[in-house]
Design a protein around this motif. Structure first.
Motif, PDB file in Angstrom:
ATOM      1  N   SER A   1       2.735   7.018  -6.592  1.00 13.62           N
ATOM      2  CA  SER A   1       1.651   7.807  -7.162  1.00 13.62           C
ATOM      3  C   SER A   1       2.188   9.125  -7.706  1.00 13.62           C
TER       4      SER A   1
ATOM      5  N   LYS B   1       2.407   1.823  -3.279  1.00 10.19           N
ATOM      6  CA  LYS B   1       1.439   2.357  -4.228  1.00 10.19           C
ATOM      7  C   LYS B   1       1.330   3.876  -4.065  1.00 10.19           C
ATOM      8  N   ILE B   2       1.266   4.315  -2.817  1.00  6.38           N
ATOM      9  CA  ILE B   2       1.170   5.748  -2.562  1.00  6.38           C
ATOM     10  C   ILE B   2       2.458   6.445  -2.990  1.00  6.38           C
ATOM     11  N   LYS B   3       3.582   5.789  -2.681  1.00  2.00           N
ATOM     12  CA  LYS B   3       4.895   6.360  -2.988  1.00  2.00           C
ATOM     13  C   LYS B   3       5.056   6.575  -4.485  1.00  2.00           C
TER      14      LYS B   3
ATOM     15  N   SER C   1       0.445  11.801  -7.594  1.00  2.00           N
ATOM     16  CA  SER C   1      -0.162  12.874  -6.823  1.00  2.00           C
ATOM     17  C   SER C   1       0.740  13.322  -5.681  1.00  2.00           C
TER      18      SER C   1
ATOM     19  N   LEU D   1       1.202  12.021   2.033  1.00  2.00           N
ATOM     20  CA  LEU D   1       0.566  11.014   2.893  1.00  2.00           C
ATOM     21  C   LEU D   1       1.542   9.878   3.173  1.00  2.00           C
ATOM     22  N   TYR D   2       2.266   9.487   2.120  1.00  2.00           N
ATOM     23  CA  TYR D   2       3.236   8.406   2.261  1.00  2.00           C
ATOM     24  C   TYR D   2       4.279   8.747   3.324  1.00  2.00           C
TER      25      TYR D   2
ATOM     26  N   TRP E   1       0.829  -1.202   0.000  1.00  2.00           N
ATOM     27  CA  TRP E   1       0.000   0.000   0.000  1.00  2.00           C
ATOM     28  C   TRP E   1       0.863   1.251   0.000  1.00  2.00           C
TER      29      TRP E   1
ATOM     30  N   LEU F   1      -0.151  14.919  -3.091  1.00  2.00           N
ATOM     31  CA  LEU F   1      -0.875  14.667  -1.844  1.00  2.00           C
ATOM     32  C   LEU F   1      -0.593  13.249  -1.353  1.00  2.00           C
ATOM     33  N   ASP F   2      -0.599  12.287  -2.293  1.00  2.00           N
ATOM     34  CA  ASP F   2      -0.309  10.902  -1.940  1.00  2.00           C
ATOM     35  C   ASP F   2       1.112  10.759  -1.426  1.00  2.00           C
ATOM     36  N   LYS F   3       2.033  11.490  -2.038  1.00  2.00           N
ATOM     37  CA  LYS F   3       3.430  11.442  -1.599  1.00  2.00           C
ATOM     38  C   LYS F   3       3.555  11.975  -0.167  1.00  2.00           C
TER      39      LYS F   3
END
Ligand SMILES: [Zn+2]
Length: 99
Positions: free
Chosen positions: A64, A60-62, A66, A72-73, A57, A68-70
């Motif tokens: 991304s 996946k965020i890493k 986006s 969050l990561y 998971w 914002l996702d980074k």
């Protein structure tokens, strides 16, 4: 399903019609197919190095696009390490602490 059209080979600039591979230099020019192959490759790599769900998971965020996702990561990553540090500290107190 196939979206064939005229595709210009990125390698030799030959125009190909309804081809997955360049008729001139055999370069893969079907981008959908190339994408699928990359996804297959990723799946194989994931199988070779089994990870637990949170790692997948986070990965996946890493990966991304986006921002914002980074963010969050990195937030999750640092809080995960904080949690680990806290647990380690708690265990140390239990073992070595007064009691
Ligand atoms: Zn070519």
């Amino acid at each position: 399903m196939h979206l064939y059209s005229k595709i210009k080979c990125p390698n030799c600039n030959t125009w190909n019609e309804n081809q997955d591979y360049c008729s001139n230099c055999n370069t893969l020019i079907n981008y959908q197919l190339e994408k699928n192959q990359k996804e297959e490759q990723k799946k194989l790599e994931a199988l070779e190095a089994p990870k637990d769900k949170i790692d997948i998971w986070l990965e996946k965020i890493k990966n991304s696009d986006s921002g914002l996702d980074k963010a969050l990561y990195w937030a999750l990553r640092s809080s995960w390490f904080l949690l680990l540090a806290f647990v380690t500290l708690a265990i140390s107190v239990l073992i070595f602490g007064p009691g």
